[in-house]
Design a protein around this motif. Structure first.
Motif, PDB file in Angstrom:
ATOM      1  N   ILE A   1       0.842  -1.200   0.000  1.00  0.00           N
ATOM      2  CA  ILE A   1       0.000   0.000   0.000  1.00  0.00           C
ATOM      3  C   ILE A   1       0.877   1.249   0.000  1.00  0.00           C
ATOM      4  O   ILE A   1       0.635   2.192  -0.753  1.00  0.00           O
ATOM      5  N   ALA A   2       1.896   1.247   0.845  1.00  0.00           N
ATOM      6  CA  ALA A   2       2.809   2.390   0.914  1.00  0.00           C
ATOM      7  C   ALA A   2       3.506   2.609  -0.422  1.00  0.00           C
ATOM      8  O   ALA A   2       3.709   3.756  -0.844  1.00  0.00           O
ATOM      9  N   ALA A   3       3.848   1.537  -1.120  1.00  0.00           N
ATOM     10  CA  ALA A   3       4.515   1.655  -2.422  1.00  0.00           C
ATOM     11  C   ALA A   3       3.591   2.315  -3.441  1.00  0.00           C
ATOM     12  O   ALA A   3       4.048   3.100  -4.287  1.00  0.00           O
ATOM     13  N   ARG A   4       2.302   2.016  -3.377  1.00  0.00           N
ATOM     14  CA  ARG A   4       1.348   2.661  -4.290  1.00  0.00           C
ATOM     15  C   ARG A   4       1.303   4.167  -4.027  1.00  0.00           C
ATOM     16  O   ARG A   4       1.299   4.973  -4.974  1.00  0.00           O
ATOM     17  N   ALA A   5       1.274   4.553  -2.752  1.00  0.00           N
ATOM     18  CA  ALA A   5       1.267   5.976  -2.405  1.00  0.00           C
ATOM     19  C   ALA A   5       2.577   6.623  -2.841  1.00  0.00           C
ATOM     20  O   ALA A   5       2.589   7.741  -3.372  1.00  0.00           O
ATOM     21  N   ARG A   6       3.658   5.929  -2.640  1.00  0.00           N
ATOM     22  CA  ARG A   6       4.975   6.466  -3.026  1.00  0.00           C
ATOM     23  C   ARG A   6       5.026   6.731  -4.517  1.00  0.00           C
ATOM     24  O   ARG A   6       5.560   7.748  -4.967  1.00  0.00           O
ATOM     25  N   ALA A   7       4.475   5.830  -5.327  1.00  0.00           N
ATOM     26  CA  ALA A   7       4.475   6.024  -6.780  1.00  0.00           C
ATOM     27  C   ALA A   7       3.713   7.293  -7.155  1.00  0.00           C
ATOM     28  O   ALA A   7       4.156   8.052  -8.021  1.00  0.00           O
ATOM     29  N   LEU A   8       2.601   7.548  -6.495  1.00  0.00           N
ATOM     30  CA  LEU A   8       1.829   8.768  -6.771  1.00  0.00           C
ATOM     31  C   LEU A   8       2.605  10.011  -6.345  1.00  0.00           C
ATOM     32  O   LEU A   8       2.631  11.013  -7.064  1.00  0.00           O
ATOM     33  N   VAL A   9       3.239   9.944  -5.187  1.00  0.00           N
ATOM     34  CA  VAL A   9       4.032  11.083  -4.698  1.00  0.00           C
ATOM     35  C   VAL A   9       5.196  11.344  -5.648  1.00  0.00           C
ATOM     36  O   VAL A   9       5.504  12.495  -5.954  1.00  0.00           O
ATOM     37  N   ASP A  10       5.804  10.291  -6.143  1.00  0.00           N
ATOM     38  CA  ASP A  10       6.911  10.443  -7.085  1.00  0.00           C
ATOM     39  C   ASP A  10       6.462  11.126  -8.382  1.00  0.00           C
ATOM     40  O   ASP A  10       7.271  11.746  -9.072  1.00  0.00           O
ATOM     41  N   GLN A  11       5.162  11.027  -8.699  1.00  0.00           N
ATOM     42  CA  GLN A  11       4.615  11.664  -9.892  1.00  0.00           C
ATOM     43  C   GLN A  11       4.162  13.096  -9.607  1.00  0.00           C
ATOM     44  O   GLN A  11       3.616  13.768 -10.487  1.00  0.00           O
ATOM     45  N   GLY A  12       4.351  13.555  -8.357  1.00  0.00           N
ATOM     46  CA  GLY A  12       4.025  14.932  -8.027  1.00  0.00           C
ATOM     47  C   GLY A  12       2.755  15.127  -7.218  1.00  0.00           C
ATOM     48  O   GLY A  12       2.374  16.268  -6.926  1.00  0.00           O
ATOM     49  N   THR A  13       2.097  14.052  -6.839  1.00  0.00           N
ATOM     50  CA  THR A  13       0.873  14.150  -6.048  1.00  0.00           C
ATOM     51  C   THR A  13       1.240  14.413  -4.586  1.00  0.00           C
ATOM     52  O   THR A  13       2.112  13.737  -4.053  1.00  0.00           O
ATOM     53  N   PRO A  14       0.593  15.380  -3.931  1.00  0.00           N
ATOM     54  CA  PRO A  14       0.854  15.597  -2.498  1.00  0.00           C
ATOM     55  C   PRO A  14       0.523  14.329  -1.688  1.00  0.00           C
ATOM     56  O   PRO A  14      -0.377  13.561  -2.067  1.00  0.00           O
TER      57      PRO A  14
ATOM     58  N   GLU B   1      -1.042  13.732   1.118  1.00  0.00           N
ATOM     59  CA  GLU B   1      -2.417  13.573   1.587  1.00  0.00           C
ATOM     60  C   GLU B   1      -3.334  13.125   0.451  1.00  0.00           C
ATOM     61  O   GLU B   1      -4.188  12.259   0.624  1.00  0.00           O
ATOM     62  N   ALA B   2      -3.149  13.718  -0.737  1.00  0.00           N
ATOM     63  CA  ALA B   2      -3.961  13.351  -1.897  1.00  0.00           C
ATOM     64  C   ALA B   2      -3.638  11.928  -2.345  1.00  0.00           C
ATOM     65  O   ALA B   2      -4.539  11.163  -2.698  1.00  0.00           O
ATOM     66  N   ALA B   3      -2.361  11.564  -2.344  1.00  0.00           N
ATOM     67  CA  ALA B   3      -1.962  10.210  -2.737  1.00  0.00           C
ATOM     68  C   ALA B   3      -2.607   9.174  -1.817  1.00  0.00           C
ATOM     69  O   ALA B   3      -3.121   8.151  -2.291  1.00  0.00           O
ATOM     70  N   CYS B   4      -2.613   9.454  -0.530  1.00  0.00           N
ATOM     71  CA  CYS B   4      -3.222   8.528   0.428  1.00  0.00           C
ATOM     72  C   CYS B   4      -4.717   8.405   0.158  1.00  0.00           C
ATOM     73  O   CYS B   4      -5.271   7.296   0.166  1.00  0.00           O
ATOM     74  N   ARG B   5      -5.367   9.517  -0.100  1.00  0.00           N
ATOM     75  CA  ARG B   5      -6.811   9.494  -0.370  1.00  0.00           C
ATOM     76  C   ARG B   5      -7.111   8.727  -1.660  1.00  0.00           C
ATOM     77  O   ARG B   5      -8.064   7.963  -1.726  1.00  0.00           O
ATOM     78  N   ILE B   6      -6.284   8.910  -2.671  1.00  0.00           N
ATOM     79  CA  ILE B   6      -6.462   8.189  -3.941  1.00  0.00           C
ATOM     80  C   ILE B   6      -6.365   6.683  -3.718  1.00  0.00           C
ATOM     81  O   ILE B   6      -7.200   5.915  -4.195  1.00  0.00           O
ATOM     82  N   VAL B   7      -5.344   6.249  -2.981  1.00  0.00           N
ATOM     83  CA  VAL B   7      -5.168   4.816  -2.724  1.00  0.00           C
ATOM     84  C   VAL B   7      -6.373   4.264  -1.959  1.00  0.00           C
ATOM     85  O   VAL B   7      -6.898   3.195  -2.286  1.00  0.00           O
ATOM     86  N   ILE B   8      -6.836   5.002  -0.956  1.00  0.00           N
ATOM     87  CA  ILE B   8      -8.007   4.570  -0.179  1.00  0.00           C
ATOM     88  C   ILE B   8      -9.233   4.448  -1.089  1.00  0.00           C
ATOM     89  O   ILE B   8      -9.955   3.449  -1.048  1.00  0.00           O
ATOM     90  N   LEU B   9      -9.465   5.455  -1.921  1.00  0.00           N
ATOM     91  CA  LEU B   9     -10.626   5.435  -2.817  1.00  0.00           C
ATOM     92  C   LEU B   9     -10.523   4.314  -3.857  1.00  0.00           C
ATOM     93  O   LEU B   9     -11.525   3.668  -4.184  1.00  0.00           O
ATOM     94  N   GLU B  10      -9.329   4.081  -4.378  1.00  0.00           N
ATOM     95  CA  GLU B  10      -9.153   2.978  -5.327  1.00  0.00           C
ATOM     96  C   GLU B  10      -9.506   1.646  -4.677  1.00  0.00           C
ATOM     97  O   GLU B  10     -10.183   0.805  -5.293  1.00  0.00           O
ATOM     98  N   ASP B  11      -9.077   1.449  -3.438  1.00  0.00           N
ATOM     99  CA  ASP B  11      -9.377   0.204  -2.736  1.00  0.00           C
ATOM    100  C   ASP B  11     -10.864   0.073  -2.445  1.00  0.00           C
ATOM    101  O   ASP B  11     -11.435  -1.017  -2.549  1.00  0.00           O
TER     102      ASP B  11
END
Length: 112
Positions: free
Chosen positions: A62-75, A77-87
């Motif tokens: 799960i953390a790796a998914r958030a990290r990938a979003l952050v690496d693409q420029g997503t803040p 907090e937003a990356a965490c919310r995206i991962v939660i919503l995707e799940d």
């Protein structure tokens, strides 16, 4: 716990086997990143008897998914919310499919 019990837990995705330092190293990130996603409630690490954070393989994925979003420029907090919503979306789709299959088996199509 016997050696066999400990060995068996190595295959358990939910067993909190990784320290914060090791988890950060595996993810190629910082301990601060892990703290931040914990504060955003994306993952909640378990605590060792000494109070240290411990992470499971499932949490690291799960953390790796958030990290990938952050690496693409997503803040973060937003990356965490995206991962939660995707799940949540994936779970809703799974439940819908189960209901659809149950309805189809209860009412099979009739031949015309």
């Amino acid at each position: 716990m016997t050696a066999d019990d400990a060995y068996g837990r190595l295959d358990d995705d939910d067993y909190p086997a990784y320290t914060m330092g090791r988890a950060a190293e595996l993810l190629g990130t910082t301990q601060g990143f892990l703290r931040a996603i914990g504060e955003a409630r994306l993952i909640t690490p378990l605590r060792s008897p000494g109070g240290h954070r411990r992470y499971s393989r499932y949490q690291l994925r799960i953390a790796a998914r958030a990290r990938a979003l952050v690496d693409q420029g997503t803040p973060i907090e937003a990356a965490c919310r995206i991962v939660i919503l995707e799940d949540q979306l994936e779970e809703a789709r799974r439940i819908n499919d189960e209901y659809r299959r149950a309805a189809e088996s209860a009412n099979p199509p009739t031949a015309a």
